[in-house]
Design a protein around this motif. Structure first.
Motif, PDB file in Angstrom:
ATOM      1  N   CYS A  61       0.852  -1.193   0.000  1.00  0.00           N
ATOM      2  CA  CYS A  61       0.000   0.000   0.000  1.00  0.00           C
ATOM      3  C   CYS A  61       0.887   1.244   0.000  1.00  0.00           C
ATOM      4  O   CYS A  61       1.724   1.411   0.882  1.00  0.00           O
ATOM      5  CB  CYS A  61      -0.915   0.016   1.221  1.00  0.00           C
ATOM      6  N   HIS A 106      -0.693   4.116 -10.568  1.00  0.00           N
ATOM      7  CA  HIS A 106      -1.999   3.520 -10.257  1.00  0.00           C
ATOM      8  C   HIS A 106      -2.193   2.213 -11.029  1.00  0.00           C
ATOM      9  O   HIS A 106      -2.577   1.201 -10.452  1.00  0.00           O
ATOM     10  CB  HIS A 106      -3.118   4.516 -10.596  1.00  0.00           C
ATOM     11  N   VAL A 107      -1.904   2.231 -12.322  1.00  0.00           N
ATOM     12  CA  VAL A 107      -2.062   1.034 -13.156  1.00  0.00           C
ATOM     13  C   VAL A 107      -1.097  -0.065 -12.705  1.00  0.00           C
ATOM     14  O   VAL A 107      -1.492  -1.230 -12.574  1.00  0.00           O
ATOM     15  CB  VAL A 107      -1.853   1.377 -14.645  1.00  0.00           C
ATOM     16  N   GLN A 144      -2.346  -1.553  -9.451  1.00  0.00           N
ATOM     17  CA  GLN A 144      -3.497  -2.426  -9.706  1.00  0.00           C
ATOM     18  C   GLN A 144      -3.053  -3.759 -10.278  1.00  0.00           C
ATOM     19  O   GLN A 144      -3.522  -4.814  -9.849  1.00  0.00           O
ATOM     20  CB  GLN A 144      -4.463  -1.764 -10.695  1.00  0.00           C
ATOM     21  N   ASP A 145      -2.159  -3.711 -11.253  1.00  0.00           N
ATOM     22  CA  ASP A 145      -1.669  -4.944 -11.891  1.00  0.00           C
ATOM     23  C   ASP A 145      -0.981  -5.860 -10.883  1.00  0.00           C
ATOM     24  O   ASP A 145      -1.032  -7.081 -11.016  1.00  0.00           O
ATOM     25  CB  ASP A 145      -0.709  -4.617 -13.039  1.00  0.00           C
ATOM     26  N   GLY A 186      -1.750  -5.979  -7.703  1.00  0.00           N
ATOM     27  CA  GLY A 186      -2.644  -6.271  -6.578  1.00  0.00           C
ATOM     28  C   GLY A 186      -2.361  -5.414  -5.358  1.00  0.00           C
ATOM     29  O   GLY A 186      -2.701  -5.784  -4.240  1.00  0.00           O
ATOM     30  N   LYS A 243      -2.395  -1.514  -3.281  1.00  0.00           N
ATOM     31  CA  LYS A 243      -3.289  -0.374  -3.098  1.00  0.00           C
ATOM     32  C   LYS A 243      -2.502   0.923  -3.230  1.00  0.00           C
ATOM     33  O   LYS A 243      -1.337   0.999  -2.847  1.00  0.00           O
ATOM     34  CB  LYS A 243      -3.971  -0.450  -1.740  1.00  0.00           C
ATOM     35  N   VAL A 257     -11.448   6.707 -11.026  1.00  0.00           N
ATOM     36  CA  VAL A 257     -10.630   5.498 -10.899  1.00  0.00           C
ATOM     37  C   VAL A 257      -9.604   5.569  -9.769  1.00  0.00           C
ATOM     38  O   VAL A 257      -9.209   4.534  -9.245  1.00  0.00           O
ATOM     39  CB  VAL A 257      -9.918   5.133 -12.219  1.00  0.00           C
ATOM     40  N   ASN A 310      -8.085   6.272  -6.017  1.00  0.00           N
ATOM     41  CA  ASN A 310      -8.537   6.172  -4.628  1.00  0.00           C
ATOM     42  C   ASN A 310      -8.084   7.424  -3.895  1.00  0.00           C
ATOM     43  O   ASN A 310      -6.917   7.558  -3.556  1.00  0.00           O
ATOM     44  CB  ASN A 310      -7.948   4.927  -3.959  1.00  0.00           C
TER      45      ASN A 310
END
Length: 114
Positions: A46, A69-70, A73-74, A76, A78, A100, A102
């Motif tokens: 995170c 961000h991408v 996400q890829d 897993g 945060k 998109v 957070n």
């Protein structure tokens, strides 16, 4: 007029799996490259990016945020943004990435969401 310097620092969050990245100064094409290089090495479960001391950002700065961000996400992981002023919020909403990303009000609320 040249941009002022963008500085940044990483600190451990309240939890072991959280890293807080605090930025200070304008986040623009002219000064983003050291931060971009650092972010390529950051892979915590995170990451909270604190923009409290960022007066403005251009599309290049937004690109750095979206790329991370991408990647998060890829993997897993945060990724949260906190400390967004009205000028930054306007850019984020205008580009519609508020849908998109957070975004939280504070480091504490982001950590509670992690």
């Amino acid at each position: 007029m040249a941009d002022k310097e963008l500085t940044f620092s990483c600190t451990q969050g309240a939890r072991e799996d959280v890293v807080i990245l605090r930025l200070s100064g304008p986040f623009t094409l002219n000064n983003m490259f050291p931060l971009q290089a650092e972010m390529r090495t950051l892979k915590p479960p995170c990451l909270i990016m604190d923009l409290t001391d960022v007066p403005y950002m251009d599309s290049a700065g937004m690109g750095v945020i979206m790329n991370y961000h991408v990647a998060a996400q890829d993997a897993g992981h945060k990724f949260f943004l906190v400390g967004i002023n009205e000028r930054l919020r306007a850019l984020i909403e205008m580009t519609r990435v508020d849908r998109v990303l957070n975004i939280r009000d504070s480091v504490e609320t982001a950590e509670a969401s992690a």
